[in-house]
Design an enzyme around this catalytic site. Sequence first.
Site, short mmCIF file in Angstrom:
data_model
loop_
_atom_site.label_atom_id
_atom_site.label_comp_id
_atom_site.label_asym_id
_atom_site.label_seq_id
_atom_site.Cartn_x
_atom_site.Cartn_y
_atom_site.Cartn_z
N HIS A 201 0.85 -1.21 0.00
CA HIS A 201 0.00 0.00 0.00
C HIS A 201 0.88 1.25 0.00
O HIS A 201 0.53 2.26 -0.60
CB HIS A 201 -0.90 0.02 1.23
CG HIS A 201 -2.11 -0.87 1.11
ND1 HIS A 201 -3.17 -0.58 0.30
CD2 HIS A 201 -2.40 -2.06 1.70
CE1 HIS A 201 -4.10 -1.53 0.40
NE2 HIS A 201 -3.64 -2.46 1.24
N ASP A 208 -7.40 -2.65 -1.47
CA ASP A 208 -8.37 -3.39 -0.66
C ASP A 208 -9.71 -3.16 -1.34
O ASP A 208 -10.17 -2.00 -1.43
CB ASP A 208 -8.40 -2.85 0.77
CG ASP A 208 -7.09 -3.13 1.49
OD1 ASP A 208 -6.39 -4.09 1.11
OD2 ASP A 208 -6.76 -2.38 2.43
N GLU A 265 -6.36 -12.06 4.21
CA GLU A 265 -7.34 -10.99 3.96
C GLU A 265 -7.94 -11.17 2.57
O GLU A 265 -7.25 -10.97 1.56
CB GLU A 265 -6.66 -9.60 4.04
CG GLU A 265 -6.17 -9.24 5.43
CD GLU A 265 -5.41 -7.92 5.47
OE1 GLU A 265 -5.11 -7.34 4.40
OE2 GLU A 265 -5.10 -7.47 6.58
N HIS A 268 -7.61 -8.03 0.16
CA HIS A 268 -6.32 -7.41 -0.17
C HIS A 268 -5.70 -8.04 -1.43
O HIS A 268 -5.53 -9.27 -1.50
CB HIS A 268 -5.36 -7.57 1.01
CG HIS A 268 -3.99 -7.00 0.77
ND1 HIS A 268 -3.63 -5.72 1.14
CD2 HIS A 268 -2.89 -7.55 0.17
CE1 HIS A 268 -2.35 -5.51 0.79
NE2 HIS A 268 -1.88 -6.62 0.20
C1 LIG Z 1 -4.58 -2.95 7.23
C2 LIG Z 1 -5.09 -3.83 6.10
N1 LIG Z 1 -6.15 -3.19 5.45
C3 LIG Z 1 -3.99 -4.13 5.13
O1 LIG Z 1 -3.92 -3.51 4.10
N2 LIG Z 1 -3.11 -5.05 5.47
C4 LIG Z 1 -2.01 -5.39 4.62
C5 LIG Z 1 -1.41 -6.69 4.99
C6 LIG Z 1 -0.94 -4.31 4.66
O2 LIG Z 1 -0.88 -3.53 5.59
O3 LIG Z 1 -0.10 -4.32 3.76
ZN ZN Z 2 -4.63 -4.11 1.87
#
Ligand SMILES: C[C@@H](N)C(=O)N[C@H](C)C(=O)O
Ligand code: ZN
EC number: 3.4.13.22
Length: 293
Positions: A201, A208, A265, A268
């Site tokens: 990110h 997401d 997740e 993601h």
């Molecule tokens: C915090 C969650 N939405 C997310 O994006 N998790 C992934 C693993 C990240 O932080 O890269």
């Molecule tokens: Zn994510």
Amino acid sequence: MNKNTKPFFILVLLLFYPFLSGCFQSDITMEEHLDELEELKIKMSEFEYENAILEETISSLEDTTGLLEKEKNRLLGTTAKMEVENKKLVAKLEKMENQRITQLMDETGLVNLKDIDDTIIIDLPYATTNNFVGEKVYSIELCLLQLETALKLKAANELAKQDGLKIKIWDGYRPHDVQKVFWELTPDPSYVGDPALGSDHNRGTAVDVTLVDQDGNELEMPTRFDDFSPNAWRNYQSNTPEAQKNMEYLTKIMVESGFTTINTEWWHFADSNAKNYPVLNIPLEDFVPDLDF
Ligand SMILES: C[C@@H](N)C(=O)N[C@H](C)C(=O)O
Ligand SMILES: [Zn+2]
């Protein structure tokens, strides 16, 4: 009777007063009449003096009014000129801010997802208090991605549209400082990328996402966003058939469009070329014009 003739009229009355009053008050002496007349003459001259002062005051007020009127017009002219100058300055500032943002986007490679595909629904919980932090961690709702990633998401959305659905995005580019905030709260690499390594990110190469129908209603999925539990794992065995089907459909169109998954997740997805891009820590507000001055 105007103000100039009035004193004369009074004077005439006063002169004839002894004779007129004498007709009715024969017991008042001539001497008393003359005293009274003298008194009235003094009052008359006092009145004339006050009248003169008043006239002088009026004329000086008229002069002041004229000066004030001139000054007012001069100030109105200055204000109009300043407004024109101000408009020119604002336009110049806007131009400079737009140039700064264009340069920043060129340098980072980030693009505004809205400019690439305005049919993708952008709904960022991190720009609200309704997220796992419980605080607004993004000052503005702005979804930035690397161009390559944005184009891949557009491709996935095209596939979804063929089936009467659309992609809704919950997160894209996330500044590294925000990643640290997440990690402090949830230092679990299954759910939050370790800031020491940097999340995709932070590169603008992870998204997401979920799916919505034509009316914008979210499709049933295994869990809500950021449900940091095994229920959100891809290999979770107790999903409803509908949630399982929808998750698999989302995964299919995303993988077909060039994204990879993680097990923990379901929402993601990372660009298959995610690691080609550097971790960034530029606040979202830097990507919008700052017109406060
Ligand atoms: C915090 C969650 N939405 C997310 O994006 N998790 C992934 C693993 C990240 O932080 O890269
Ligand atoms: Zn994510």
